[in-house]
Design an enzyme around this catalytic site. Structure first.
Site, PDB file in Angstrom:
ATOM      1  N   ASP A 270      17.039   7.163   6.371  1.00 57.44           N
ATOM      2  CA  ASP A 270      15.703   7.241   5.777  1.00 57.44           C
ATOM      3  C   ASP A 270      15.729   6.952   4.281  1.00 57.44           C
ATOM      4  O   ASP A 270      14.757   6.445   3.725  1.00 57.44           O
ATOM      5  CB  ASP A 270      15.111   8.644   5.985  1.00 57.44           C
ATOM      6  CG  ASP A 270      14.664   8.875   7.411  1.00 57.44           C
ATOM      7  OD1 ASP A 270      14.524   7.890   8.158  1.00 57.44           O
ATOM      8  OD2 ASP A 270      14.453  10.048   7.782  1.00 57.44           O
TER       9      ASP A 270
ATOM     10  N   TYR B  50       0.850  -1.188   0.000  1.00 57.09           N
ATOM     11  CA  TYR B  50       0.000   0.000   0.000  1.00 57.09           C
ATOM     12  C   TYR B  50       0.889   1.242   0.000  1.00 57.09           C
ATOM     13  O   TYR B  50       1.779   1.372   0.839  1.00 57.09           O
ATOM     14  CB  TYR B  50      -0.907   0.023   1.240  1.00 57.09           C
ATOM     15  CG  TYR B  50      -1.960   1.099   1.116  1.00 57.09           C
ATOM     16  CD1 TYR B  50      -3.231   0.800   0.633  1.00 57.09           C
ATOM     17  CD2 TYR B  50      -1.666   2.418   1.425  1.00 57.09           C
ATOM     18  CE1 TYR B  50      -4.189   1.788   0.464  1.00 57.09           C
ATOM     19  CE2 TYR B  50      -2.614   3.416   1.253  1.00 57.09           C
ATOM     20  CZ  TYR B  50      -3.871   3.098   0.775  1.00 57.09           C
ATOM     21  OH  TYR B  50      -4.813   4.081   0.603  1.00 57.09           O
TER      22      TYR B  50
ATOM     23  N   GLN C  56      12.724  15.028  12.110  1.00 57.46           N
ATOM     24  CA  GLN C  56      11.624  14.166  12.543  1.00 57.46           C
ATOM     25  C   GLN C  56      10.350  14.975  12.690  1.00 57.46           C
ATOM     26  O   GLN C  56       9.270  14.567  12.253  1.00 57.46           O
ATOM     27  CB  GLN C  56      11.986  13.509  13.891  1.00 57.46           C
ATOM     28  CG  GLN C  56      11.186  12.294  14.203  1.00 57.46           C
ATOM     29  CD  GLN C  56      11.323  11.276  13.109  1.00 57.46           C
ATOM     30  OE1 GLN C  56      10.330  10.949  12.476  1.00 57.46           O
ATOM     31  NE2 GLN C  56      12.509  10.784  12.838  1.00 57.46           N
TER      32      GLN C  56
ATOM     33  N   HIS D 221      -4.379 -39.607  19.918  1.00 55.69           N
ATOM     34  CA  HIS D 221      -2.969 -39.242  19.811  1.00 55.69           C
ATOM     35  C   HIS D 221      -2.090 -40.396  20.316  1.00 55.69           C
ATOM     36  O   HIS D 221      -1.101 -40.770  19.683  1.00 55.69           O
ATOM     37  CB  HIS D 221      -2.653 -37.999  20.664  1.00 55.69           C
ATOM     38  CG  HIS D 221      -3.090 -36.696  20.065  1.00 55.69           C
ATOM     39  ND1 HIS D 221      -4.407 -36.345  19.914  1.00 55.69           N
ATOM     40  CD2 HIS D 221      -2.379 -35.636  19.583  1.00 55.69           C
ATOM     41  CE1 HIS D 221      -4.484 -35.136  19.371  1.00 55.69           C
ATOM     42  NE2 HIS D 221      -3.265 -34.679  19.163  1.00 55.69           N
TER      43      HIS D 221
ATOM     44  N   GLU E 113      11.932   4.617  17.894  1.00 56.90           N
ATOM     45  CA  GLU E 113      12.026   4.151  16.509  1.00 56.90           C
ATOM     46  C   GLU E 113      13.442   4.425  15.957  1.00 56.90           C
ATOM     47  O   GLU E 113      14.074   3.524  15.424  1.00 56.90           O
ATOM     48  CB  GLU E 113      10.974   4.888  15.675  1.00 56.90           C
ATOM     49  CG  GLU E 113      10.914   4.457  14.225  1.00 56.90           C
ATOM     50  CD  GLU E 113      10.018   5.376  13.394  1.00 56.90           C
ATOM     51  OE1 GLU E 113       9.644   6.463  13.882  1.00 56.90           O
ATOM     52  OE2 GLU E 113       9.723   4.993  12.244  1.00 56.90           O
ATOM     53  N   HIS E 114      13.890   5.694  16.074  1.00 56.01           N
ATOM     54  CA  HIS E 114      15.230   6.079  15.629  1.00 56.01           C
ATOM     55  C   HIS E 114      16.025   6.563  16.831  1.00 56.01           C
ATOM     56  O   HIS E 114      15.551   7.435  17.563  1.00 56.01           O
ATOM     57  CB  HIS E 114      15.172   7.242  14.636  1.00 56.01           C
ATOM     58  CG  HIS E 114      14.294   7.017  13.441  1.00 56.01           C
ATOM     59  ND1 HIS E 114      12.999   7.485  13.370  1.00 56.01           N
ATOM     60  CD2 HIS E 114      14.531   6.373  12.270  1.00 56.01           C
ATOM     61  CE1 HIS E 114      12.477   7.140  12.199  1.00 56.01           C
ATOM     62  NE2 HIS E 114      13.373   6.458  11.505  1.00 56.01           N
TER      63      HIS E 114
ATOM     64  N   HIS F 230       7.794  15.793   9.813  1.00 54.40           N
ATOM     65  CA  HIS F 230       6.900  14.769   9.239  1.00 54.40           C
ATOM     66  C   HIS F 230       5.448  15.076   9.542  1.00 54.40           C
ATOM     67  O   HIS F 230       4.562  14.835   8.723  1.00 54.40           O
ATOM     68  CB  HIS F 230       7.220  13.384   9.821  1.00 54.40           C
ATOM     69  CG  HIS F 230       8.262  12.642   9.045  1.00 54.40           C
ATOM     70  ND1 HIS F 230       8.074  12.261   7.749  1.00 54.40           N
ATOM     71  CD2 HIS F 230       9.505  12.219   9.386  1.00 54.40           C
ATOM     72  CE1 HIS F 230       9.164  11.623   7.318  1.00 54.40           C
ATOM     73  NE2 HIS F 230      10.048  11.598   8.282  1.00 54.40           N
TER      74      HIS F 230
ATOM     75  N   ASN G 248      -3.642   5.886   5.912  1.00 50.07           N
ATOM     76  CA  ASN G 248      -4.391   6.717   6.864  1.00 50.07           C
ATOM     77  C   ASN G 248      -5.230   5.851   7.806  1.00 50.07           C
ATOM     78  O   ASN G 248      -5.090   4.623   7.833  1.00 50.07           O
ATOM     79  CB  ASN G 248      -5.254   7.733   6.094  1.00 50.07           C
ATOM     80  CG  ASN G 248      -6.325   7.049   5.248  1.00 50.07           C
ATOM     81  OD1 ASN G 248      -6.642   5.874   5.436  1.00 50.07           O
ATOM     82  ND2 ASN G 248      -6.873   7.788   4.304  1.00 50.07           N
TER      83      ASN G 248
END
Lengths: 446, 446
Positions: A377, A146, A275, A436, A343-344, A278, A230
């Site tokens: 990135d 996507y 950052q 079994h 995250e970073h 964004h 989204n």
């Protein structure tokens, strides 16, 4: 965040001190982020999924024409052929094309090493009685990617999602990208060409997720759907999880910088901006043991902010979710970094490996003064799809392994069945599962 | 499944032929399974999660006392200490204890090989300009294991969930197991002792999932929750996904047998029973090119069914979801097996590896006549937590990798920043992210 909001208006970013009383509560409120669960979105998405599942192409066509203001006559008309992808690539300036190709080449090279190192060959071992145990690793057959339309349409994301799938050996990659009002992004199409995407459909939203998850007459069913979107796309991915695989549902992007106070403060200020630009919800935090250095970064922020084209977004992000935090020492900075699980994580210090060894939780670590997050990135090589919102405690960067799956291999020899059969039968009787037990006992020599 | 339900009553299991017209529709309706989404369960679960998140221990205590008919005074009273786990182990018969310990030892050995083979050491490589790229692999800090109470309380599942976590290096494993009316299962507690579970709480349902996901004063927050449970547990796991990691939500268990028609038909009949006895919704399917052999297995089913203590469950499962399918040849059997993507696949043939090489999708493959699924369920070594409901197309057996996560490592040298910085800036300008571009450009030598 009431306390943060009551800061004097002119302060661009909160200042905190880890030795303050209530620091951990402050930090927790700064980090707090809950994805809004919108019942209205979820119920709209449920209807669209059910409609596409039932009516296939007709439902995809109607919703796409309606939401994206198109007038296509069939879903076939919504497909972009390879010639158009190649034309988009040819339309780029030589500089941009070269940059995109170099980025793709480096991302491919990193993921090829990752493939070799992550057990892709599987394994197998033979026991003394001839029993063979192992694991087979195979790529997924078909994957859907996507790609958002509009302002968040990033060609770099096309590379980061498609290339690991290709390296894993996925046979077919189907990309979906909405084109509201028919506007196509040539950089995104060029990236699809470079990454080797097999088919592209100009559809988006929950209808695109549904088409990929269930398949229609025109759009093939995939095994996994990856890529950002989204709130509608996120809700749809949650709902089709299980029918197909999905990647993580990403939260706002985050950067945490640990600095020893000797990097040019302008560099660090710009890294925090990168950052914050964004998204208003993005998070930029700096940890440093040197209060005077935090003053210097604060001054750099003040000096540089006005020149940034996206200064409004940066200002809101830094004011609501950013912080410059004075720590006792570098060890405390590492402890806090482990609790944030960013995250970073930039480790902008002398001997950064020394501190990296103390970090247990981070999506990606950027070591040393020259490793700005922006390089990662786009083109360093490792993936830029990373775990957000503290999920680095339990999840990983997108990788080749996300496009592979494993099968256990069990060959029990006749001799092996004698010892294993007795153990299995004993335990099966203990669990009240007599079939079994009998199935194991049949293999015993009388 | 209306056509299957209209079969003559006395037929124990459907007979299909892959060369029949409409075979693929028949097969699709046989495989169709949708987990019921019960709105009432989901809304009850949402309330319990919110209550535990807000009130912590008090909410856990109240719901546990109410649902499990207990009268504990505090959550501390609901913890089972190591002494009680050891006492449960000591209470077993020597045969059962030895079987449990041998199973644990074999599961541990397999997962240790898996750990070594799945890239747990991470990797790192240095480029010509001194840039270092790599990946660091670390275990999760703390994991929660859900173990169902009552009839589906399987000690083997405790081993299969806890041992890979231990092998991965998880520092603390918290097990939750409901004990309705205070009744504890000594085999489950003994398995916890053998597997090295650190703490055990006698709580269950959505309240246990909430306690593990959010943490309370007494119960520590975990990073991931694994293990099977009822519809309330599944709904709760879906809802906390993102706050913590979860494993797959399992559907009914399945076995698919490919047989060349030369294995003792009683063996195959019992293998089909061993899956069917789990649950009325379990699925047992046999593929074979030899119609006479299918007759023989059918006769074995008829002969053997009456002796099985769980014959009612087996009968329902085989009648509603089972099938004996005549295929053209072994290659067609493999093609059908790939479309079914079964949890368990037995390849009961001569030279089973030849056919296994043609299988792309299966949770676990059991090769050869002696490799009955029951051996894998208990003690062969590989994990018995496997992808169900065709999710083997995109997911894997539970393994050491589920209890580890990766961090990308990026050290860009000063020289590396010169070439990477230009590429990153070019692409960042293309995406309209100027702070990204400036951050990269700051590292360029003027």
């Amino acid at each position: 965040m009431s306390e943060l909001n009551s800061l004097p208006k002119r302060q661009l970013i909160a200042r905190l001190d880890a030795s303050q009383e209530n620091f951990s509560e402050h930090l927790a409120s700064l980090l707090a982020f809950e994805a809004s669960e919108d019942e209205a979105i979820d119920s709209t998405v449920a209807q669209i999924l059910a409609d596409v599942k039932k009516r296939g192409d007709a439902a995809v066509l109607e919703t796409t024409n309606r939401f994206d203001r198109l007038s296509a006559n069939s879903v076939t008309d919504l497909e972009i052929g390879q010639a158009e992808l190649q034309a988009a690539l040819a339309s780029l300036t030589p500089e941009r094309r070269q940059a995109l190709e170099m980025a793709a080449q480096r991302v491919r090279a990193y993921h090829e090493v990752q493939k070799n190192e992550c057990g892709s060959a599987g394994f197998s071992y033979t026991e003394a009685d001839g029993t063979v145990l192992g694991q087979k690793v195979t790529p997924l057959d078909r994957v859907g990617i996507y790609v958002p339309g509009g302002k968040a349409a990033y060609p770099s994301s096309v590379l980061m999602n498609a290339i690991p799938a290709k390296v894993a050996g996925v046979a077919e990659i189907i990309m979906v990208v909405p084109t509201p009002d028919g506007i196509k992004n040539p950089l995104v199409l060029a990236a699809a060409a470079i990454a080797g995407v097999d088919r592209v459909f100009t559809i988006g939203g929950a209808q695109a997720v549904a088409a990929l998850a269930y398949g229609t007459a025109t759009i093939p069913q995939v095994d996994k759907i990856v890529g950002p979107g989204n709130a509608y796309v996120a809700a749809a991915k949650r709902r089709v999880f299980g029918t197909v695989g999905i990647d993580m549902i990403a939260g706002p992007s985050e950067i945490l910088v640990i600095c020893d106070g000797t990097t040019d403060p302008d560099w660090i200020a710009m890294d925090l901006f990168s950052q914050a630009e964004h998204d208003e919800l993005a998070q930029s935090i700096l940890l440093c043991p040197d209060a005077a250095y935090l003053d210097a970064v604060s001054a750099s922020i003040e000096k540089l902010l006005g020149d940034m084209p996206r200064h409004e977004i940066i200002r809101t992000s830094l004011a609501n979710r950013g912080a410059l935090i004075k720590v006792l020492d570098m060890q405390q900075a590492c402890d806090i970094a482990n609790s944030i699980a960013a995250e970073h994580l930039e480790i902008s210090t002398e001997n950064p490996q020394h501190w990296a060894d103390r970090i247990r939780h981070a999506g990606a670590m950027f070591l040393g003064r020259f490793s700005s997050e922006a390089l990662g990135d786009y083109c360093a090589g490792p993936n830029h799809v990373l775990p957000t919102s503290r999920t680095a405690r339990f999840s990983s960067p997108l990788g080749v392994y996300d496009f592979q799956k494993r099968s256990s291999m069990i060959f029990v020899s006749e001799q092996g069945a004698q010892s294993l059969g007795k153990v299995a039968a004993e335990l099966a009787y203990g669990e009240g599962l007599q079939a079994h037990a009998r199935s194991a006992e049949y293999r015993l020599k009388s």
